[in-house]
Design a protein around this motif. Sequence first.
Motif, short mmCIF file in Angstrom:
data_model
loop_
_atom_site.label_atom_id
_atom_site.label_comp_id
_atom_site.label_asym_id
_atom_site.label_seq_id
_atom_site.Cartn_x
_atom_site.Cartn_y
_atom_site.Cartn_z
N SER A 159 1.23 -74.65 64.19
CA SER A 159 2.10 -74.67 63.31
C SER A 159 1.64 -73.88 61.83
CB SER A 159 2.20 -76.20 62.53
OG SER A 159 2.84 -76.13 61.34
N THR A 160 2.51 -72.71 61.45
CA THR A 160 2.20 -71.75 60.25
C THR A 160 3.52 -72.10 59.32
OG1 THR A 160 3.42 -70.05 61.46
CG2 THR A 160 1.19 -70.38 61.81
N ASP A 161 3.67 -71.28 58.50
CA ASP A 161 4.71 -71.24 57.60
C ASP A 161 5.93 -70.76 58.23
OD1 ASP A 161 3.31 -71.96 55.43
OD2 ASP A 161 3.22 -70.02 54.37
N TYR A 210 4.60 -79.17 47.16
CA TYR A 210 5.50 -78.67 48.20
C TYR A 210 5.25 -77.04 48.46
CZ TYR A 210 9.80 -77.89 51.02
OH TYR A 210 10.70 -77.57 51.85
N ALA A 211 5.24 -76.48 47.25
CA ALA A 211 5.31 -75.08 47.45
C ALA A 211 4.01 -74.51 48.30
CB ALA A 211 5.27 -74.50 46.17
N ASP A 212 2.99 -75.21 47.98
CA ASP A 212 1.57 -74.68 48.52
C ASP A 212 1.03 -75.47 49.78
OD1 ASP A 212 1.85 -73.37 46.32
OD2 ASP A 212 0.11 -74.16 45.14
N GLU A 213 1.71 -76.56 50.15
CA GLU A 213 1.06 -77.49 51.33
C GLU A 213 1.55 -76.70 52.54
OE1 GLU A 213 2.83 -81.02 50.71
OE2 GLU A 213 4.76 -80.64 51.23
N MET A 214 0.86 -77.36 53.57
CA MET A 214 1.36 -76.76 55.04
C MET A 214 2.74 -77.09 55.39
SD MET A 214 -0.74 -79.79 57.29
CE MET A 214 -2.33 -79.10 56.97
N GLU A 215 3.18 -76.29 56.03
CA GLU A 215 4.48 -76.42 56.79
C GLU A 215 4.56 -77.71 57.21
OE1 GLU A 215 8.34 -76.36 57.51
OE2 GLU A 215 7.46 -75.22 55.93
N GLN A 216 4.16 -78.30 58.23
CA GLN A 216 3.99 -79.61 58.67
C GLN A 216 4.49 -80.63 57.50
OE1 GLN A 216 0.37 -79.01 60.31
NE2 GLN A 216 0.96 -79.59 62.48
N LEU A 217 3.91 -80.58 56.50
CA LEU A 217 4.08 -81.41 55.37
C LEU A 217 5.20 -81.32 54.66
CD1 LEU A 217 0.54 -82.29 54.05
CD2 LEU A 217 1.76 -83.68 55.65
#
Length: 633
Positions: free
Chosen positions: A156-158, A518-525
């Motif tokens: 999982s990535t951005d 939200y802006a900085d967290e991992m894409e899964q979250l």
Amino acid sequence: MSAPLHPVATVPDRLFADDAREQRWRARFTATRMSRPDWARDAPDRNVYTSNATGTIEVYAWDRATNTHRQVTDRRAGTHIATLPPDGETVWWFADTDGDEFGHWVTEPFAGRERGSAGSTNRALGADPVPALPGVEDGYPAGLDIGRRLVTAGTSTDDGTRIWLWDRTSDTPAHVVYAHPEDAGVGALSDDETLLAISHSEHGDSRHPAVRVIRTADGSAVAEKSDGPGRGLTPLAFAPVPGDQRLLLLHERRGREELLIWDVAADTETELAIDLPGELGADFTPDARALLVSHTHAARTRLFRYDIATGALTALPTAPGCVASADVRPDGTVEYSCSSAAEPPTVRALHTDGTDRVLITPPGDRPPGSVPVEDLWVDGPGGPVHALVARPDGGTAGPAVVSLHGGPHAADEDRFSAVRALWIDAGFTVVEINYRGSTGYGSTWRDAIEGRPGLTELEDVAAVVDACVAQGIVDPARLVVEGWSWGGYLALLAAGTQPARWAGASAGVPVADYLAAYADEMEQLRAFDRALFGGSPEQRPEVYRASSPLTYVDEVTAPVLVLAGENDPRCPIRQIDNYLEALAARKAAYEVSRFDAGHGSLVVDEAMRHAATEVAFARRSVDAEGHSFGHGS
């Protein structure tokens, strides 16, 4: 204008004047503990587990045939994710950087380094771990299944999720068989390795996934199953026998997690009628004739055997306590780990003749026990709320810590906790609350926080606290709210929305500014948050603001402690700094403890520092006379 200098929380040299209690709490943290060993499917004498034996959680290999143990990993921030391929020839573990959870799988020989004369190392035999999956990008892990020939792994990535397939017998790199901007993950690989089940959220709701089965030969879709809005399906395992394409799934068609078997080849399904309250999980036995069922109800987990042909359900006579994990050996032995609030964990083996005994004992002294928990059910605004209460000797109303679990989709259970035991030794009553959003109480309870997270959970917290005060369990003037991750988020939100209730608030790795998080967290979250809030911050800005602790920072009156990981991908450091700067601007009472790791720490000394810092802070909060707290400058 220079950035504020945040007051650093003090780590006490010791917590107790008497040596007995001081030694007892330290012994609980430093005692060697280990996970239940997991074995290679075709070589069950070869096992892998994690342990804190060196003072940091690392990966170990255990050869049962020779009863030899080998430390596999030795990394500054520790290692906690590892597995074995079916042949047991190698050990696979996930390598990130200083706890940031972003990285790749590596592998090394199960036997470890081959040493020659004078301690030289034969590097031709793989002395150092090497990347396990050629051609696979770094990312956050999104599942792994290692077959005899094929390996499938998710990253999982951005950009979203990719699922890769690699033929271990070839020289070609792995290739992508699935990619989508929404969250997805590896579900299970069939025994013949022709089918791969994927959990996906192409419909935009990662909290209620659908299932797709694809052909490994070309990535084409074989079958799809979705239960519609608000009802998730989770692939657990394919039947582990040749030619059997039955897939075990979790479903929630009747408002709780239950089991069904989907025959993918015939495209028929059978819902399993298991008459137990609470929620279920399971895996096939090695012969695929039965399931090992885990049943979670009212903060306890027990084991059952379910005969697929007859539907017979048999309770397994495991040792007293709450089962943490379990699996069935090829000879039918059920190996499991269990503990209770009063008794530290053990790893045990339940044999086919009914005998149950300890399988393996970690070296050193067994950690001291603690006190049992009491069940408390309270009428809340959304229905009965289940809480666990642990009290120091005496039982009179005194200082209390309301400890809120993370997740939010998790639950506090009747398991052993060195942290809970420390609070008890320090004279605090511990109240743990399975608020709406918790698992184990049905889908409606779990999903009740959708559209209004944080504030909904705190309504249940308030109801339980009021009941504890009314029953004389706690002193309302000496209450501290505490938690880590989602629990830390709730602690900060409680400090701002319920300021009159709390003498102090302690938040470990929290969400503090939801918009920045939200802006900085991992894409899964981010995908999880979109499903939880009903959209992104751009789509639902007012909902995010209403649920963000930063919104209420001006209402905070109690002292606040924040513990934050510099490399945390789940609750990133920038959004925590935003909250701290807001506290500093109004010269609030607060303290900060920053550590060089991710979403928590795998290092025992660091965990002890966190615990000691929290307890010392709470003591000052409930008895502020003669004590002071720092203010930003």
